[in-house]
Design an enzyme around this catalytic site. Structure first.
Site, short mmCIF file in Angstrom:
data_model
loop_
_atom_site.label_atom_id
_atom_site.label_comp_id
_atom_site.label_asym_id
_atom_site.label_seq_id
_atom_site.Cartn_x
_atom_site.Cartn_y
_atom_site.Cartn_z
N ASP A 119 -19.53 38.59 17.66
CA ASP A 119 -20.19 37.96 16.53
C ASP A 119 -19.75 36.50 16.45
OD1 ASP A 119 -21.89 38.00 14.26
OD2 ASP A 119 -20.13 38.06 12.96
N TYR A 121 -20.24 32.34 14.91
CA TYR A 121 -20.04 31.64 13.64
C TYR A 121 -20.71 30.29 13.80
CZ TYR A 121 -16.97 29.82 9.79
OH TYR A 121 -16.45 29.28 8.62
N HIS A 126 -23.31 27.39 6.93
CA HIS A 126 -22.43 28.51 6.57
C HIS A 126 -20.96 28.15 6.79
CE1 HIS A 126 -20.69 32.46 6.17
NE2 HIS A 126 -20.27 32.44 7.42
N ARG A 135 -10.84 26.22 1.95
CA ARG A 135 -9.99 25.05 2.16
C ARG A 135 -10.55 23.90 1.32
NH1 ARG A 135 -10.93 27.19 7.09
NH2 ARG A 135 -12.55 25.64 7.54
N GLU A 192 -24.22 40.02 5.80
CA GLU A 192 -24.40 38.77 6.52
C GLU A 192 -25.73 38.84 7.27
OE1 GLU A 192 -19.85 37.19 7.29
OE2 GLU A 192 -21.07 37.78 9.00
N GLU A 194 -28.06 37.94 10.04
CA GLU A 194 -27.84 37.42 11.38
C GLU A 194 -28.98 37.83 12.32
OE1 GLU A 194 -23.94 37.87 12.99
OE2 GLU A 194 -22.98 38.04 11.02
N ASP A 226 -24.15 42.09 9.63
CA ASP A 226 -22.73 42.30 9.91
C ASP A 226 -22.01 42.46 8.57
OD1 ASP A 226 -20.55 42.52 11.70
OD2 ASP A 226 -19.94 40.49 11.19
N ARG A 230 -14.97 41.28 2.12
CA ARG A 230 -14.35 39.95 2.06
C ARG A 230 -12.89 39.97 1.64
NH1 ARG A 230 -17.66 37.10 5.23
NH2 ARG A 230 -19.80 36.99 4.43
N GLN A 233 -10.95 41.30 4.60
CA GLN A 233 -11.02 40.29 5.65
C GLN A 233 -10.09 39.11 5.37
OE1 GLN A 233 -14.94 38.60 6.08
NE2 GLN A 233 -14.29 37.06 7.55
N LYS A 246 -14.46 43.88 9.03
CA LYS A 246 -15.74 43.80 9.73
C LYS A 246 -16.08 45.07 10.50
CE LYS A 246 -16.86 39.30 9.22
NZ LYS A 246 -18.17 38.79 8.78
N THR A 250 -21.82 47.61 11.39
CA THR A 250 -22.78 46.55 11.70
C THR A 250 -24.12 47.24 11.93
OG1 THR A 250 -21.09 45.18 12.76
CG2 THR A 250 -23.39 44.69 13.29
N THR A 337 -23.53 34.43 10.39
CA THR A 337 -24.36 34.27 9.20
C THR A 337 -25.30 33.08 9.33
OG1 THR A 337 -22.60 35.21 7.84
CG2 THR A 337 -24.32 33.98 6.70
N GLU A 351 -21.33 32.98 -0.02
CA GLU A 351 -21.85 31.65 -0.32
C GLU A 351 -22.69 31.64 -1.59
OE1 GLU A 351 -23.35 29.39 3.34
OE2 GLU A 351 -23.30 31.48 4.01
#
Length: 405
Positions: A119, A121, A126, A135, A192, A194, A226, A230, A233, A246, A250, A337, A351
């Site tokens: 998977d 990113y 995203h 962050r 997610e 995808e 997916d 959270r 994770q 995760k 899926t 995502t 998000e």
């Protein structure tokens, strides 16, 4: 050759003769077999083979597409051309029509035996949003993000067909920064949106697959959800990547859209700055103009645009094999995502709710921070077809069930 089929195909079907996606189905009391979707029907390829109408080297009387996928691009092209001929030339109607089965009369199954699952990113929007959430005072993108397609290796054994129930996972999660972790059901269950691609022709160990060889190895595309816990994770991904948050589930769509069916959907991908290293450079337009919709309990909550993806599928494949890791038939690679720059284009609840800070309100007035037991998440997508209509990549759905005691 005309692209109008003698099979009745509704204007909004998405399964016209310019599409012909492959899947695996079964009828009551019978073994699974391979078919293609045309209108409201499944065309039984095992039946066509038994009638001598198509070539079959034990590819289609099977519970997966893997045998056909490993046969290679020349075989895929020849079979697609033959099916188009059978479905557009009226002289073949009497022989083919008995092998059309209403989709409502069959069970659709997982189309491939998944070998490995990776998977990525690869959505700039995203990754930027996730970085700002986790962050908030630093650079939202990690230093490597614009230099390579970041990914994690998933668990192939929990890749399920659309419609498979999703059991809320349990695990460790920390509910407050100054508290020790506790064990229990995930409190931040997410989806997610995808898009994935499936490998057909393998590669040798120690070799790599260049971007320009993508269509020689990749059979087609599927929709992917997916599922993500959270809270589990976030706690476990320090310092390594996702694991239990995760690996519990899926979901993939029942239909695999051939690479050839998406020619009209190919568009230039967004500009990449800095320029990627030579092994990641692509000489053809490999962005895909796919329109995705995400629904919770049959209510649209998001419309992520796949054409905005920063890293393309051929670049993802090139990176996954550049170290000499062999490609295997049935390998599944998911995009990560899919999100766009607008709030209504975000492809996950992380998000959409900014990690649970702001509710989203569904059209019926109900609100969500994360998924609740009983929620059904559905993703569907369309793309331009060669005939000017739109083709459908089908849909992938799953309903959340309570955690196992």
């Amino acid at each position: 050759m005309t692209t109008v089929s003698w099979v009745e195909v509704g204007e909004d079907s998405g399964f016209g003769v310019d599409h012909l996606p492959y899947g695996v189905f079964s009828k009551p009391g019978e073994l699974p077999r391979v078919g293609v979707a045309i209108g409201a029907y499944v065309l039984d390829l095992a039946g066509l083979s038994a009638a001598g109408l198509i070539e079959d080297r034990h590819w289609f009387a099977s519970g997966s597409l893997n045998g056909f996928m490993v046969a290679g691009r020349a075989v895929w092209q020849a079979n697609r051309a033959r099916l188009t001929e059978l479905l557009t030339d009226e002289t073949h109607r009497a022989g083919v029509e008995p092998h059309l089965v209403p989709i409502t009369d069959v069970d659709l199954l997982r189309p491939v035996d998944v070998a490995d699952y990776v998977d990525f990113y690869s959505s700039l929007d995203h990754a930027t949003n996730a970085g700002r959430i986790f962050r908030p005072t630093g650079d939202p993108l990690t230093p490597n993000w614009k230099h390579l397609p970041v990914a994690y290796h998933g668990r192939s054994g929990t890749v399920y067909a659309a419609g498979t129930p999703i059991i809320r996972p349990c695990g460790q999660r920390r509910t407050a920064p100054d508290q020790p972790p506790t064990y229990g059901p995930s409190l931040k269950l997410d989806f997610e949106a995808e898009v994935g691609f499936v490998a057909g022709v393998p590669s040798a160990a120690g070799s790599r697959v260049a971007p320009d060889s993508f269509a020689d190895h990749i059979f087609g595309f599927v929709l992917v959800n997916d599922w993500s816990a959270r809270d589990i994770q976030y706690w476990e991904s320090q310092p390594l990547g996702p694991f239990l948050g995760k690996s519990f589930a899926t979901s993939i769509s029942h239909w695999v859209t051939p690479v050839a069916a998406l020619e009209a959907a190919r568009v230039p991908q967004p500009a990449q700055d800095p320029a990627p290293l030579p092994y990641l450079q692509v000489n053809e337009p490999w962005g895909l103009d796919l329109a995705i919709e995400v629904l919770i309990n049959d209510q649209v909550i998001s419309r992520p645009p796949f054409a905005t993806m920063y890293w393309s599928s051929p670049q993802q494949l090139a990176h996954a094999t550049v170290n000499g890791a062999p490609l295997r038939t049935g390998d599944l690679f998911a995009s990560g995502t899919v999100s766009g720059p607008e709030r209504e284009q975000r492809g996950c609840l992380l998000e959409l709710t900014w990690n649970g800070e702001d509710h989203i309100e569904l059209p019926d007035g109900t609100k969500r921070l994360f998924l609740e037991d009983g929620d059904t998440v559905t993703m569907r997508a369309t793309a331009p077809g060669t005939s000017g209509s739109r083709i459908s990549l089908g849909q992938v759905s799953g309903t959340i069930y309570p955690a196992t005691p």
